[in-house]
Design a protein around this motif. Structure first.
Motif, short mmCIF file in Angstrom:
data_model
loop_
_atom_site.label_atom_id
_atom_site.label_comp_id
_atom_site.label_asym_id
_atom_site.label_seq_id
_atom_site.Cartn_x
_atom_site.Cartn_y
_atom_site.Cartn_z
N UNK A 79 -3.29 -5.95 0.76
CA UNK A 79 -4.60 -5.88 1.42
C UNK A 79 -4.46 -6.03 2.92
N UNK A 80 -3.64 -6.99 3.35
CA UNK A 80 -3.45 -7.24 4.79
C UNK A 80 -2.78 -6.05 5.47
N UNK A 81 -1.83 -5.42 4.80
CA UNK A 81 -1.15 -4.26 5.37
C UNK A 81 -2.12 -3.09 5.51
N UNK A 82 -2.95 -2.86 4.50
CA UNK A 82 -3.94 -1.78 4.57
C UNK A 82 -4.93 -2.04 5.70
N UNK A 109 10.04 3.26 1.28
CA UNK A 109 10.29 1.87 0.93
C UNK A 109 10.57 1.75 -0.57
N UNK A 110 11.29 0.70 -0.95
CA UNK A 110 11.49 0.47 -2.39
C UNK A 110 10.15 0.33 -3.10
N UNK A 111 10.16 0.59 -4.39
CA UNK A 111 8.94 0.48 -5.19
C UNK A 111 8.26 -0.86 -4.97
N UNK A 112 6.98 -0.85 -5.16
CA UNK A 112 6.22 -2.09 -5.03
C UNK A 112 5.33 -2.07 -3.80
N UNK A 113 4.64 -3.17 -3.65
CA UNK A 113 3.68 -3.30 -2.56
C UNK A 113 4.38 -3.53 -1.23
N UNK A 114 3.89 -2.87 -0.20
CA UNK A 114 4.43 -3.03 1.15
C UNK A 114 3.61 -4.11 1.85
N UNK A 116 2.34 -6.82 4.90
CA UNK A 116 1.84 -6.66 6.26
C UNK A 116 3.00 -6.73 7.26
N UNK A 117 3.95 -7.64 7.04
CA UNK A 117 5.08 -7.74 7.96
C UNK A 117 5.90 -6.45 7.96
N UNK A 118 6.10 -5.87 6.79
CA UNK A 118 6.89 -4.63 6.72
C UNK A 118 6.15 -3.46 7.37
N UNK A 119 4.83 -3.36 7.18
CA UNK A 119 4.08 -2.27 7.81
C UNK A 119 4.12 -2.43 9.32
N UNK A 120 4.09 -3.67 9.79
CA UNK A 120 4.19 -3.91 11.23
C UNK A 120 5.55 -3.46 11.76
N UNK A 121 6.61 -3.69 11.00
CA UNK A 121 7.94 -3.22 11.40
C UNK A 121 8.00 -1.70 11.43
N UNK A 122 7.36 -1.06 10.47
CA UNK A 122 7.35 0.41 10.43
C UNK A 122 6.57 0.95 11.62
N UNK A 123 5.40 0.37 11.90
CA UNK A 123 4.62 0.79 13.06
C UNK A 123 5.41 0.55 14.34
N UNK A 124 6.05 -0.58 14.42
CA UNK A 124 6.88 -0.90 15.57
C UNK A 124 7.96 0.16 15.76
N UNK A 125 8.58 0.56 14.67
CA UNK A 125 9.62 1.58 14.71
C UNK A 125 9.08 2.90 15.24
N UNK A 126 7.88 3.27 14.81
CA UNK A 126 7.29 4.55 15.20
C UNK A 126 6.90 4.55 16.68
#
Length: 152
Positions: A79-82, A109-114, A116-126
């Motif tokens: 929910x937080x990542x969305x 990403x591996x199966x399962x829920x992503x 908020x910290x991981x989505x922030x890392x992905x956004x950071x990467x982009x």
């Protein structure tokens, strides 16, 4: 790992590039970071170098188009990542191409829920590659938070 990325941002963001991996690992170790965090950050940087943004730039001409996530896509996010992704979209911080690149990275990403910290890392990467004033502010906010402390 965010602490390592914050350190790298402070030390090397305005530099022409980073030292080679072995030198960088030594510098990070001397700065007091742990081996696993160093390894994760170096892997993150390696992933960053492999991103080809060219196909996504063509989507930027459609920046006014709204993009709804399909239920299957939305199910991948906590929910937080969305909420974080929706807030970036509402504030028009990501271009249409960058948003699609983030979503593509989520699917890798591996199966399962992503989280908020991981989505922030992905956004950071982009956005790390953009090097413009708005991106710099978002990077600082992602890495250091609003109070200036590094995220954990």
């Amino acid at each position: 790992m965010l602490e390592v990325l914050a350190y790298l941002f402070e030390q090397f963001y305005n530099a022409d590039g980073l030292p080679d991996v072995s030198q960088l690992a030594k510098k990070l170790s001397l700065a007091g970071f742990e081996g696993e965090d160093i390894h994760d950050a170096l892997a993150w940087l390696g992933e960053l170098k492999q991103i080809d943004v060219t196909p996504y730039r063509a989507l930027d001409s459609h920046s006014g188009v709204l993009r709804s996530l399909q239920p299957m896509e939305l199910a991948r996010f906590s929910d937080e990542a969305a909420q974080f992704l929706f807030s970036l979209d509402a504030a028009k911080i990501l271009t249409a191409g960058e948003r699609e690149l983030v979503l593509d990275r989520v699917w890798r990403e591996p199966e399962g829920e992503v989280s908020a910290e991981r989505i922030k890392l992905i956004v950071l990467m982009v956005i790390w590659q953009k090097r413009d004033a708005l991106s710099n502010l978002l990077i600082e906010d992602l890495l250091f938070g609003r109070d200036g402390a590094a995220l954990h």
